[in-house]
Design a protein around this motif. Structure first.
Motif, PDB file in Angstrom:
ATOM      1  N   LEU A   1       1.941  -1.628 -26.994  1.00 44.61           N
ATOM      2  CA  LEU A   1       2.191  -2.695 -26.044  1.00 44.61           C
ATOM      3  C   LEU A   1       3.674  -2.949 -25.859  1.00 44.61           C
ATOM      4  N   ARG A   2       4.481  -2.616 -26.881  1.00 43.69           N
ATOM      5  CA  ARG A   2       5.916  -2.844 -26.801  1.00 43.69           C
ATOM      6  C   ARG A   2       6.623  -1.713 -27.542  1.00 43.69           C
ATOM      7  N   PRO A   3       7.819  -1.380 -27.139  1.00 44.84           N
ATOM      8  CA  PRO A   3       8.500  -0.203 -27.701  1.00 44.84           C
ATOM      9  C   PRO A   3       9.235  -0.519 -29.002  1.00 44.84           C
ATOM     10  N   TYR A   4       8.522  -0.551 -30.110  1.00 41.29           N
ATOM     11  CA  TYR A   4       9.159  -0.856 -31.387  1.00 41.29           C
ATOM     12  C   TYR A   4       9.630   0.390 -32.131  1.00 41.29           C
ATOM     13  N   GLY A   5       9.306   1.569 -31.606  1.00 43.49           N
ATOM     14  CA  GLY A   5       9.810   2.792 -32.196  1.00 43.49           C
ATOM     15  C   GLY A   5       9.033   3.288 -33.387  1.00 43.49           C
ATOM     16  N   VAL A   6       7.998   2.602 -33.814  1.00 42.20           N
ATOM     17  CA  VAL A   6       7.142   3.024 -34.930  1.00 42.20           C
ATOM     18  C   VAL A   6       5.691   2.808 -34.515  1.00 42.20           C
ATOM     19  N   PRO A   7       4.730   3.447 -35.204  1.00 42.24           N
ATOM     20  CA  PRO A   7       3.317   3.196 -34.876  1.00 42.24           C
ATOM     21  C   PRO A   7       3.018   1.706 -34.927  1.00 42.24           C
ATOM     22  N   THR A   8       2.363   1.221 -33.897  1.00 44.38           N
ATOM     23  CA  THR A   8       2.148  -0.217 -33.753  1.00 44.38           C
ATOM     24  C   THR A   8       0.656  -0.526 -33.757  1.00 44.38           C
ATOM     25  N   PHE A   9       0.250  -1.477 -34.594  1.00 42.73           N
ATOM     26  CA  PHE A   9      -1.145  -1.868 -34.737  1.00 42.73           C
ATOM     27  C   PHE A   9      -1.267  -3.374 -34.550  1.00 42.73           C
ATOM     28  N   ARG A  10      -2.496  -3.794 -34.363  1.00 41.37           N
ATOM     29  CA  ARG A  10      -2.706  -5.237 -34.210  1.00 41.37           C
ATOM     30  C   ARG A  10      -2.657  -5.946 -35.562  1.00 41.37           C
ATOM     31  N   THR A  11      -3.240  -5.348 -36.591  1.00 41.81           N
ATOM     32  CA  THR A  11      -3.322  -6.008 -37.893  1.00 41.81           C
ATOM     33  C   THR A  11      -2.958  -5.044 -39.008  1.00 41.81           C
ATOM     34  N   ALA A  12      -2.667  -5.592 -40.189  1.00 36.03           N
ATOM     35  CA  ALA A  12      -2.421  -4.778 -41.371  1.00 36.03           C
ATOM     36  C   ALA A  12      -3.663  -3.968 -41.731  1.00 36.03           C
ATOM     37  N   HIS A  13      -4.819  -4.551 -41.545  1.00 34.40           N
ATOM     38  CA  HIS A  13      -6.083  -3.860 -41.831  1.00 34.40           C
ATOM     39  C   HIS A  13      -6.196  -2.599 -40.990  1.00 34.40           C
ATOM     40  N   ASP A  14      -5.832  -2.701 -39.703  1.00 34.29           N
ATOM     41  CA  ASP A  14      -5.883  -1.524 -38.833  1.00 34.29           C
ATOM     42  C   ASP A  14      -4.883  -0.465 -39.281  1.00 34.29           C
ATOM     43  N   ALA A  15      -3.690  -0.895 -39.663  1.00 32.22           N
ATOM     44  CA  ALA A  15      -2.661   0.063 -40.076  1.00 32.22           C
ATOM     45  C   ALA A  15      -3.069   0.806 -41.342  1.00 32.22           C
ATOM     46  N   ILE A  16      -3.648   0.089 -42.295  1.00 38.59           N
ATOM     47  CA  ILE A  16      -4.083   0.728 -43.537  1.00 38.59           C
ATOM     48  C   ILE A  16      -5.238   1.692 -43.262  1.00 38.59           C
ATOM     49  N   SER A  17      -6.155   1.282 -42.387  1.00 32.44           N
ATOM     50  CA  SER A  17      -7.305   2.139 -42.063  1.00 32.44           C
ATOM     51  C   SER A  17      -6.858   3.459 -41.454  1.00 32.44           C
ATOM     52  N   ALA A  18      -5.761   3.437 -40.709  1.00 38.65           N
ATOM     53  CA  ALA A  18      -5.291   4.644 -40.030  1.00 38.65           C
ATOM     54  C   ALA A  18      -4.390   5.503 -40.910  1.00 38.65           C
ATOM     55  N   TYR A  19      -4.017   5.002 -42.087  1.00 33.20           N
ATOM     56  CA  TYR A  19      -3.044   5.690 -42.924  1.00 33.20           C
ATOM     57  C   TYR A  19      -3.727   6.707 -43.827  1.00 33.20           C
ATOM     58  N   ALA A  20      -3.232   7.941 -43.803  1.00 31.18           N
ATOM     59  CA  ALA A  20      -3.830   9.009 -44.617  1.00 31.18           C
ATOM     60  C   ALA A  20      -2.930   9.439 -45.769  1.00 31.18           C
ATOM     61  N   GLY A  21      -1.778   8.799 -45.934  1.00 28.98           N
ATOM     62  CA  GLY A  21      -0.845   9.183 -46.985  1.00 28.98           C
ATOM     63  C   GLY A  21      -1.176   8.542 -48.320  1.00 28.98           C
ATOM     64  N   ASP A  22      -0.285   8.787 -49.307  1.00 29.73           N
ATOM     65  CA  ASP A  22      -0.517   8.295 -50.662  1.00 29.73           C
ATOM     66  C   ASP A  22       0.512   7.247 -51.082  1.00 29.73           C
TER      67      ASP A  22
ATOM     68  N   SER B   1       8.598   5.640 -49.888  1.00 32.98           N
ATOM     69  CA  SER B   1       7.833   5.725 -48.649  1.00 32.98           C
ATOM     70  C   SER B   1       8.778   5.749 -47.457  1.00 32.98           C
ATOM     71  N   ASP B   2       8.405   6.543 -46.466  1.00 36.51           N
ATOM     72  CA  ASP B   2       9.119   6.574 -45.196  1.00 36.51           C
ATOM     73  C   ASP B   2       8.238   6.059 -44.067  1.00 36.51           C
ATOM     74  N   HIS B   3       7.099   5.488 -44.426  1.00 37.69           N
ATOM     75  CA  HIS B   3       6.124   5.104 -43.407  1.00 37.69           C
ATOM     76  C   HIS B   3       6.284   3.633 -43.029  1.00 37.69           C
ATOM     77  N   MET B   4       6.656   3.390 -41.795  1.00 37.14           N
ATOM     78  CA  MET B   4       6.829   2.045 -41.262  1.00 37.14           C
ATOM     79  C   MET B   4       5.892   1.854 -40.081  1.00 37.14           C
ATOM     80  N   VAL B   5       5.260   0.697 -40.022  1.00 36.00           N
ATOM     81  CA  VAL B   5       4.416   0.338 -38.889  1.00 36.00           C
ATOM     82  C   VAL B   5       4.843  -1.031 -38.376  1.00 36.00           C
ATOM     83  N   ALA B   6       4.527  -1.310 -37.133  1.00 35.08           N
ATOM     84  CA  ALA B   6       4.723  -2.638 -36.563  1.00 35.08           C
ATOM     85  C   ALA B   6       3.358  -3.283 -36.382  1.00 35.08           C
TER      86      ALA B   6
END
Length: 395
Positions: A10-31, A379-384
């Protein structure tokens, strides 16, 4: 099979952007743990300072140099930056070529001074005669400098006092001020009341000290830099609104006959702390001890070194919801070092278990910025995250 949530754009934050922390964790496949940026919180903080602080707002880049955060501040009107090193200069110059930078680290290498001057930086701090001589020599006795003398202050009511390392004492300042007045096109005074300043009156005490110094030195200054120290409401800390600080500063400046000079502030923590979280997975529970995949060698340094009990919430996946009753926990980080401990206490549902995720909030300042790669954990993984009212404890 349920698909993982896809990032929303929805906005250009330069990192993967999710609505909630729950959504971001669900999409994360790293360790690794995950850094979360809450843009709306950062936007609100920036607007508060840009509209309310009685002077120029410099963001102290050291607090959080992530480009996504810096871009949010820029969009909200922050146009000036406090830089301390060659890398911070390069970062800001690359992102915002038209930004104004201030080199406010009181002690710098000669190369840093030279590169700063070559790149248009004219505001430079010092707190000692030798540093002043260094600045003048390296810049070829430039006559277009604004020289900011850093003052040492008496200890104030701050969670992290900053006295002892930097700052000229009263007598030394009396000597340095006239010299700087002769050498610089403009001169200023700067100070820092301490990180996480809990007492509004600390700024008045510092400003009154400046007035006494100026009267004794009989020198006029062009600017006064109030530094940072503006607090964030961590657990257990009851604070007045930031506007109370701004109003008190205005009143103090008028009272001490300093209202007509340029005023500068260097907020760091107050602009970004509440806008960042760390999402860490529980690897093991031993009684009331939780072993996480991030710790004091990562983004939770303040939680370990200073025992700050950051606010936390639990994110759980599966049919079983966490209990509503909460208990105090201690955290351990993932490294093999036994000092990798955070005493808290951190209150979470009392049935927290392996595989749950803990969100440690308010670590947007000095969290990711202090993280190391010790023991191979980083970690190098950042989400908005767009939703900043997410209550956690999901099933």
């Amino acid at each position: 099979m349920t698909q993982s949530p896809q990032p929303v754009r929805l906005r250009p934050y330069g990192v993967p952007t999710f609505r909630t922390a729950h959504d971001a964790i669900s999409a994360y496949a790293g360790d690794d743990h995950v850094y979360a940026l809450y843009p709306r919180r950062i936007e609100r903080a920036a607007r508060t300072f840009v509209s309310g602080f009685p002077g120029q707002v410099l963001f102290a880049v050291k607090a959080n140099p992530h480009p996504s955060l810096l871009n949010i501040l820029w969009r909200e009107g922050v146009r000036q930056f406090d830089v301390a090193s060659l890398r911070e200069i390069s970062l800001i110059q690359a992102l915002f070529p038209e930004a104004k930078m201030y080199l406010m680290n009181p002690v710098k290498s000669r190369r840093t001074i030279a590169v700063a001057y070559e790149n248009g930086i004219r505001d430079i701090a010092f707190d000692h005669q030798d540093e002043l001589d260094k600045i003048i020599e390296v810049t070829g006795e430039a006559r277009d400098l604004t020289l900011h003398l850093r003052l040492a202050l008496p200890e104030t009511d701050a969670a992290m006092p900053l006295c002892g390392k930097y700052g000229a004492g009263f007598d030394e300042a009396l000597t340095l001020l006239p010299k700087a007045r002769r050498l610089g096109a403009r001169i200023g005074l700067c100070f820092h009341v301490g990180s996480q300043c809990l007492n509004v009156e600390s700024y008045d005490i510092a400003i009154a000290y400046v007035r006494v110094l100026l009267d004794a030195a009989q020198v006029e200054i062009d600017s006064l830099d109030l530094g940072g120290g503006f607090p964030v409401p961590y657990p257990g800390m009851t604070l007045p609104p930031l506007q109370t600080y701004f109003d008190a500063i205005r009143q103090s400046l008028t009272k001490h006959r300093l209202a007509d000079i340029e005023m500068i502030g260097e907020p760091g923590r107050a602009l970004c702390a509440e806008g960042g979280s760390t999402l860490a997975r529980v690897e093991l529970r031993k009684g009331q001890d939780l072993y996480l995949n991030d710790g004091t060698y990562g983004s939770l340094f303040d939680a370990g070194a200073f025992d700050w009990p950051f606010p936390v919430k639990l994110h759980r996946f599966g049919a079983r919801l966490p209990r509503s009753t909460q208990s105090p926990f201690r955290f351990f980080g993932p490294t093999c070092d036994s000092v990798d401990v955070m005493n808290g206490p951190f209150y979470l549902p009392d049935d927290v278990r392996e595989g749950d995720w803990v969100e440690i909030e308010h670590v947007g300042a000095y969290g990711q910025a202090l993280a190391s790669q010790f023991n191979g954990f980083h970690s190098d993984h950042m989400v908005a995250l767009l939703e900043d009212m997410d209550g956690g404890t999901h099933g």
